[in-house]
Design an enzyme around this catalytic site. Structure first.
Site, mmCIF file in Angstrom:
data_model
loop_
_atom_site.group_PDB
_atom_site.id
_atom_site.type_symbol
_atom_site.label_atom_id
_atom_site.label_comp_id
_atom_site.label_asym_id
_atom_site.label_seq_id
_atom_site.Cartn_x
_atom_site.Cartn_y
_atom_site.Cartn_z
ATOM 1 N N GLY A 138 0.746 11.446 4.698
ATOM 2 C CA GLY A 138 -0.436 11.662 5.538
ATOM 3 C C GLY A 138 -1.781 11.136 4.835
ATOM 4 O O GLY A 138 -2.942 12.040 4.755
ATOM 5 N N LEU A 139 -1.691 9.931 4.234
ATOM 6 C CA LEU A 139 -3.056 9.491 3.627
ATOM 7 C C LEU A 139 -3.834 10.284 2.631
ATOM 8 O O LEU A 139 -4.799 10.453 2.688
ATOM 9 C CB LEU A 139 -4.045 9.140 4.793
ATOM 10 C CG LEU A 139 -3.365 7.841 5.394
ATOM 11 C CD1 LEU A 139 -4.712 7.591 6.511
ATOM 12 C CD2 LEU A 139 -3.534 6.693 4.766
ATOM 13 N N ASN A 141 8.840 8.273 4.870
ATOM 14 C CA ASN A 141 7.687 9.081 4.302
ATOM 15 C C ASN A 141 6.716 9.453 5.343
ATOM 16 O O ASN A 141 6.539 8.761 6.261
ATOM 17 C CB ASN A 141 7.200 8.231 3.172
ATOM 18 C CG ASN A 141 6.194 7.063 3.796
ATOM 19 O OD1 ASN A 141 4.858 7.634 3.883
ATOM 20 N ND2 ASN A 141 6.087 5.891 4.030
ATOM 21 N N GLY A 171 12.135 0.005 3.716
ATOM 22 C CA GLY A 171 13.109 -0.279 2.852
ATOM 23 C C GLY A 171 14.105 -1.383 3.226
ATOM 24 O O GLY A 171 13.954 -1.632 4.513
ATOM 25 N N GLY A 213 7.135 -2.870 -1.240
ATOM 26 C CA GLY A 213 6.854 -1.359 -1.164
ATOM 27 C C GLY A 213 8.001 -0.607 -1.888
ATOM 28 O O GLY A 213 8.065 -0.438 -3.030
ATOM 29 N N CYS A 265 -1.255 3.739 10.452
ATOM 30 C CA CYS A 265 -0.269 4.451 9.629
ATOM 31 C C CYS A 265 0.168 5.613 10.824
ATOM 32 O O CYS A 265 -0.821 6.105 11.523
ATOM 33 C CB CYS A 265 -1.074 5.334 8.978
ATOM 34 S SG CYS A 265 -0.336 6.390 7.836
ATOM 35 N N GLY A 274 8.542 -5.891 4.408
ATOM 36 C CA GLY A 274 9.432 -4.911 5.279
ATOM 37 C C GLY A 274 10.779 -5.052 4.675
ATOM 38 O O GLY A 274 11.540 -6.118 4.783
ATOM 39 N N GLY A 275 11.278 -4.498 3.521
ATOM 40 C CA GLY A 275 12.511 -4.229 3.019
ATOM 41 C C GLY A 275 12.836 -5.235 2.006
ATOM 42 O O GLY A 275 13.945 -5.537 1.747
ATOM 43 N N SER A 302 0.834 -1.342 0.117
ATOM 44 C CA SER A 302 -0.115 -0.078 0.031
ATOM 45 C C SER A 302 0.702 1.263 -0.035
ATOM 46 O O SER A 302 1.603 1.544 0.681
ATOM 47 C CB SER A 302 -0.942 -0.086 1.253
ATOM 48 O OG SER A 302 -1.640 1.188 1.343
#
Ligand SMILES: Cc1cc2nc3c(=O)[nH]c(=O)nc-3n(C[C@H](O)[C@H](O)[C@H](O)COP(=O)(O)OP(=O)(O)OC[C@H]3O[C@@H](n4cnc5c(N)ncnc54)[C@H](O)[C@@H]3O)c2cc1C
Ligand SMILES: Cc1cc2nc3c(=O)[nH]c(=O)nc-3n(C[C@H](O)[C@H](O)[C@H](O)COP(=O)(O)O)c2cc1C
Ligand code: FES
Lengths: 303, 252
Positions: free
Chosen positions: A72-73, A69, A216, A264, A128, A242-243, A21
């Site tokens: 903020g949605l 990052n 990352g 991601g 989040c 995750g990464g 996401s």
């Protein structure tokens, strides 16, 4: 060519590699680079009931092997997704995971009700770290995780519920169990770690929001540990992330108990990361004479 | 839009702290407009984010990018040698579309001149009137690319080369300023802000297009980290909806 198909909560994915996401939008832009029907699934940008403009810029910064990052949605609202993007994704034949967030329990119930029956999964973003009003509050403690999960579950009659866990918590095990007891059909983890980068010349945080979510390559060992712990604390499927940058990284998560993975930040370093990762997974399996990806799931034995 | 493995042909300093890197691509780049940019990989592993750099020159299969050394990525880039391979995602964003204009005022400051060079190079038979500004004499570079302009004014902040001042004030104070059908501009945020204020103050109705910079993630429009504010209150993505915008439509 190994068989890469996996099944999560009765939904078949053509391969276990899902776009995480917030890094892949609603798929349209990446589809200009490669045909996104190649990937297993897409978790959409986090959506809210009403459109949101998000945080001021800068929204991104970099650390060694990681990024931060704080978007903020920003999103066009769930109705916009349903009328503008859903059909495009369905036609592409990818598994559609609607990532959703809310400020109140009621919001979560309403947004799930709108998506029920339309998408393959609803993924609850209760973690989040960037939204002041809600987000984090639900994702930290087992009690509130259970509460928000059961509200969401009550609104979902036919779509399986995936609860996405935050790593910024005391006990990933208790939180995973709380999601399960609230009615989650599966869980995904990890979301980003809260972090900060300072511009020492200005003596100010680089990101306008001050803090941002760290993701990352550099977070992978922590994520792997958390996925292992969560997967061994619940009996519902776990989606790990995750990464992940390579096929081998994805295999590591699956060996720790993840039935599928999300990718991601790798999409930023390499626009073709997802098809490459799928190919690398296949090559690894072929190289080891493994015919079916499911054979490797949960095969790590602790020392 | 494609991610290519390009071969470094040369990487040389062209002014103080400014380098020009030429990459040989596997095929020619066609239909590029000034303002479009690339996302260059500078150090895989440690630096996960690509660096956005404006397309400056295209000669056959050779693409030249000019960059100022700012932080660790551009510093690392200075180490690239002929023969090295670099990944480059291109072309990105929307550039300056000058098809319907003939008389074009060009206002550039600092590293903002590089995408303007690509805009000038993209059109053979148009009249350009260029006003370009640098910090000081040591920063002056690529003037030859502006020589085909009908008029060229160069400024430096300290007056060590050309006129003392900046490109925006040079444009507005030029008594012989030719009538332009369009203004194109690129430069630091304060320069663009002053440009917008001057245009509004003077009720200029000449259309003006500017190229913006913002920190980026994906570079292709998917992650929403590179937002700028439109004057209608909505957001736009610098990488995908821009980086070139009509100055009227954005807040600076
Ligand atoms: C569309 C576009 C075109 C550009 N064209 C040019 C050009 O032709 N020549 C040139 O010298 N510079 C250009 N820039 C600015 C250039 O991208 C930055 O100076 C560069 O990314 C700095 O990287 P760094 O690793 O040295 O700095 P660091 O501070 O180490 O970078 C950390 C992160 O911040 C980002 N970043 C830092 N400063 C900027 C900035 N001003 N704009 C965007 N991202 C930034 C980096 O890309 C990286 O992701 C352009 C920017 C954009 C958005
Ligand atoms: C730019 C960006 C935006 C993100 N937005 C969301 C979001 O809207 N909802 C969400 O649940 N996670 C979001 N995430 C978190 C990712 O989905 C993922 O959990 C995290 O980045 C870790 O995976 P990675 O290391 O592969 O990136 C975002 C991550 C990034 C980098
Ligand atoms: S950098 Fe991702 S949307 Fe612009």
């Amino acid at each position: 060519m190994a068989d890469l198909k996996v099944k999560i909560c009765g939904v078949e994915l053509k391969n276990p590699v899902i776009a995480a996401s917030g890094t892949f939008g609603f798929g349209r832009e990446f589809n200009e680079v490669y045909d996104i029907s190649a990937i297993g699934g897409i978790s959409t940008k986090g959506m809210t009931l009403l459109p949101r403009l998000g945080n001021p810029v800068p929204r991104i910064a970099e650390g060694y092997g990681v990024i931060l990052n704080a978007v903020g949605l920003q999103n066009p609202g769930v109705e916009h997704f349903i009328s503008n993007d859903l059909k495009f994704l369905k036609d592409k034949g990818v598994t559609v995971i609607a990532n959703v967030a809310g400020n109140t329990l009621e919001d979560y119930g309403k947004i799930c009700a709108k998506l029920d029956g339309l998408v393959d999964f609803v993924e609850l973003n209760i973690s989040c770290p960037n939204v002041k009003a809600g987000g984090m509050a639900f994702g930290i403690k087992p009690e509130s995780i259970k509460a928000v999960t059961s509200v969401a579950k009550d609104s979902l009659k036919s779509t399986p519920l995936m609860v996405k866990l935050s790593p910024n918590v005391e006990s990933i095990v208790l939180n995973a169990q709380a999601a399960q007891s609230g009615g989650a059909d599966c869980i995904s983890l990890v979301n980003t770690f809260t972090g900060m980068v300072v511009d020492i010349e200005r003596r100010k945080p680089l990101i306008a929001n001050n803090t941002g979510g760290v993701s990352g390559a550099g977070i992978k060992p922590i994520a792997v540990r958390m996925v292992y712990e969560a997967a061994h604390a619940v009996n519902i499927p776990v989606i790990g992330m995750g990464g992940i940058m390579t096929g081998e990284d994805a295999i590591e998560f699956m060996m720790c108990g993840a039935g599928a993975v999300q990718v991601g930040t790798a999409n930023f370093a390499d626009v073709n990361a997802m098809p490459r990762i799928i190919e690398e997974m296949n090559n690894w399996l072929d190289g080891h004479g493994i015919k079916d990806i499911n054979e490797i799931v949960d095969t790590v034995k602790l020392n | 839009m494609k991610d290519l493995l390009a071969t470094v042909k040369s990487n040389v300093s062209i002014a103080e702290n400014i380098y020009a890197i030429t990459l040989t691509l596997t095929g020619p780049l066609k239909n590029i407009s000034g303002g479009q940019f690339v996302n260059l990989s500078v150090g895989e592993g440690a630096m996960l984010l690509r660096r956005p750099l404006g397309i400056c020159k295209i000669d056959g299969n050779d693409l030249t990018l000019c960059y100022q050394v700012k932080g660790k990525g551009t510093k690392k880039l200075t180490e690239a040698k002929a023969g090295d391979k670099l990944k480059v995602l291109l072309p990105l964003g929307n550039g300056f579309d000058l098809n319907e204009f003939n008389n074009i005022a060009v206002i550039g400051g600092g590293v903002g001149i590089f995408p303007l060079i690509a805009a000038i190079r993209a059109y053979k038979d148009k009249n350009f009137y260029s006003y370009i500004g640098f910090r000081n004499k040591a920063a002056v570079c690529l003037l030859e690319e502006f020589e085909k302009s009908k008029l060229l004014t160069v400024t430096t902040d300290d007056g060590s080369y050309g006129d003392k001042g900046n490109a925006v004030s040079a444009y507005f104070s030029d008594k012989n300023r030719p009538e332009a059908d369009v203004i194109i501009a690129c430069g630091p945020p304060v320069m663009l802000k002053v440009l917008k204020e001057e245009l509004e103050k003077r009720n200029f109705n000449t259309p003006c297009y500017v190229s913006l910079e913002e920190r980026m993630g994906c570079g292709i429009g998917a992650c929403l980290v590179c937002t700028c504010k439109k004057s209608d209150g909505d957001n736009a993505r610098v990488c995908k909806d821009g980086p070139v915008f009509n100055i009227k439509n954005i807040n600076l």
